[in-house]
Design a protein around this motif. Structure first.
Motif, PDB file in Angstrom:
ATOM      1  N   UNK A  92      53.418  38.447  54.603  1.00 32.22           N
ATOM      2  CA  UNK A  92      53.254  37.238  53.801  1.00 32.22           C
ATOM      3  C   UNK A  92      51.763  37.033  53.559  1.00 32.22           C
ATOM      4  N   UNK A  93      51.407  36.614  52.373  1.00 37.58           N
ATOM      5  CA  UNK A  93      50.015  36.339  52.030  1.00 37.58           C
ATOM      6  C   UNK A  93      49.845  34.856  51.724  1.00 37.58           C
ATOM      7  N   UNK A  94      48.832  34.242  52.331  1.00 32.81           N
ATOM      8  CA  UNK A  94      48.495  32.845  52.055  1.00 32.81           C
ATOM      9  C   UNK A  94      47.017  32.814  51.706  1.00 32.81           C
ATOM     10  N   UNK A  95      46.699  32.462  50.467  1.00 28.56           N
ATOM     11  CA  UNK A  95      45.313  32.483  50.023  1.00 28.56           C
ATOM     12  C   UNK A  95      44.914  31.195  49.345  1.00 28.56           C
ATOM     13  N   UNK A  96      43.637  30.870  49.474  1.00 35.78           N
ATOM     14  CA  UNK A  96      43.085  29.682  48.826  1.00 35.78           C
ATOM     15  C   UNK A  96      42.004  30.090  47.842  1.00 35.78           C
ATOM     16  N   UNK A  97      42.116  29.641  46.600  1.00 35.67           N
ATOM     17  CA  UNK A  97      41.098  29.862  45.581  1.00 35.67           C
ATOM     18  C   UNK A  97      40.854  31.361  45.375  1.00 35.67           C
ATOM     19  N   UNK A  98      39.670  31.871  45.730  1.00 39.37           N
ATOM     20  CA  UNK A  98      39.426  33.305  45.588  1.00 39.37           C
ATOM     21  C   UNK A  98      40.432  34.115  46.403  1.00 39.37           C
ATOM     22  N   UNK A  99      40.797  33.621  47.569  1.00 37.34           N
ATOM     23  CA  UNK A  99      41.795  34.297  48.384  1.00 37.34           C
ATOM     24  C   UNK A  99      43.161  34.305  47.723  1.00 37.34           C
ATOM     25  N   UNK A 100      43.487  33.242  46.985  1.00 36.94           N
ATOM     26  CA  UNK A 100      44.756  33.192  46.266  1.00 36.94           C
ATOM     27  C   UNK A 100      44.771  34.191  45.112  1.00 36.94           C
ATOM     28  N   UNK A 101      43.631  34.344  44.450  1.00 39.08           N
ATOM     29  CA  UNK A 101      43.529  35.333  43.379  1.00 39.08           C
ATOM     30  C   UNK A 101      43.732  36.737  43.932  1.00 39.08           C
ATOM     31  N   UNK A 102      43.123  37.013  45.075  1.00 43.33           N
ATOM     32  CA  UNK A 102      43.289  38.310  45.729  1.00 43.33           C
ATOM     33  C   UNK A 102      44.747  38.525  46.134  1.00 43.33           C
ATOM     34  N   UNK A 103      45.370  37.497  46.689  1.00 41.60           N
ATOM     35  CA  UNK A 103      46.772  37.605  47.094  1.00 41.60           C
ATOM     36  C   UNK A 103      47.665  37.896  45.896  1.00 41.60           C
TER      37      UNK A 103
END
Length: 274
Positions: A92-103
């Motif tokens: 499972x991937x949980x990302x915020x902002x730049x992390x969400x784009x990467x996810x």
């Protein structure tokens, strides 16, 4: 606490929580000003149900910047290499902002490696104000330094309610964020963003279940832009009322409950707005 060396020799810092248990794995992906510290309480709370992997991407926190130019492609390669190194199955991937784009990019490229995806604070059709804000950050850090950038960014990454509730400790929050970042690495990150592919160009129906979360008081991401990501990807969209860009710290209890339900598959009755 451990380090992983990428194929090109860059050392990346990571932490595992609950890996002594046979549970699904959640990987938390940092936003621009974040490090693994941002996710520790959340990961510890999820421990009974999930194993958590936290890591600092190139240039963040305890990780090296490396010699290669930063790019979304390079971040995807690093994440894939770390997953292989730890011999993890679908995650499972949980990302915020730049992390969400990467996810999102990872789920799009290798859907078989992603079981579920939570993308916080991303959207298409960014308001002109948001584009000017992010563009100004690079100029601020170049001319005024890291402390000046963090101070200027606070009103953009937190909602009004959070700023009011924490008005007496905002200086301390700013100093903590600055202490966890390095100016040269942050400059490299902000410079690289201009060459990233647009999120709109990446949108497609995703195989893994997707939850897109956004704050109603986020100057960087519009509610309609986040909703479009969810709609075109076949996912769900939740608006966190009163929250800004940093949903996990602005509405921690709500974030934990929602993410836990979604990652466990108990998400069919969740409302469109919270």
């Amino acid at each position: 606490m451990a380090y992983f060396r990428t194929p090109d020799g860059c050392s990346l810092y990571y932490e595992t929580i609950g890996f002594e248990l046979a549970r699904p794995v959640v990987i938390f992906l940092n936003g621009t000003l974040q490090t693994t510290m941002y996710w520790k309480v959340i990961a510890a709370t999820l421990k009974p149900e999930f194993r958590s992997l936290l890591y600092d991407a190139r240039g963040q926190g305890e990780s090296e910047l490396g010699e290669l130019p930063l790019s979304l492609e390079l971040h995807m390669e690093d994440l894939a290499a770390l997953i292989r190194h730890l011999e993890l199955g679908p995650v499972c991937l949980v990302g915020l902002s730049h992390g969400a784009l990467l996810a999102y990019a990872m789920a799009r490229r290798t859907p078989e490696a992603v079981s579920r995806l939570v993308a916080c604070s991303i959207g298409v059709r960014a308001p002109i104000r948001a584009r000017l804000i992010v563009r100004s950050w690079l100029k601020i850090i170049e001319r005024g330094g890291l402390d000046t950038l963090v101070g200027a960014a606070l009103p953009h990454v937190f909602g009004e309610g959070y700023l009011l509730r924490n008005s007496k400790i905002l200086d301390r929050i700013a100093k903590t964020i600055a202490r966890r970042n390095r100016a040269p690495a942050l400059e490299a990150h902000l410079s690289a963003l201009a060459a990233y592919p647009s999120l709109r160009s990446m949108l497609k129906k995703l195989d893994p279940p997707l939850l897109v979360m956004c704050g109603s008081d986020d100057p960087l991401v519009s509610v309609s832009g986040a909703a479009e990501v969810a709609e075109k990807s076949g996912g769900r969209h939740l608006v966190v009322k009163g929250a800004g860009h940093s949903i996990p710290v602005e509405a921690p209890e709500l974030f934990l409950k929602t993410v836990s339900q979604f990652l466990s598959g108990r998400w069919t009755d969740m409302p469109e707005a919270l």
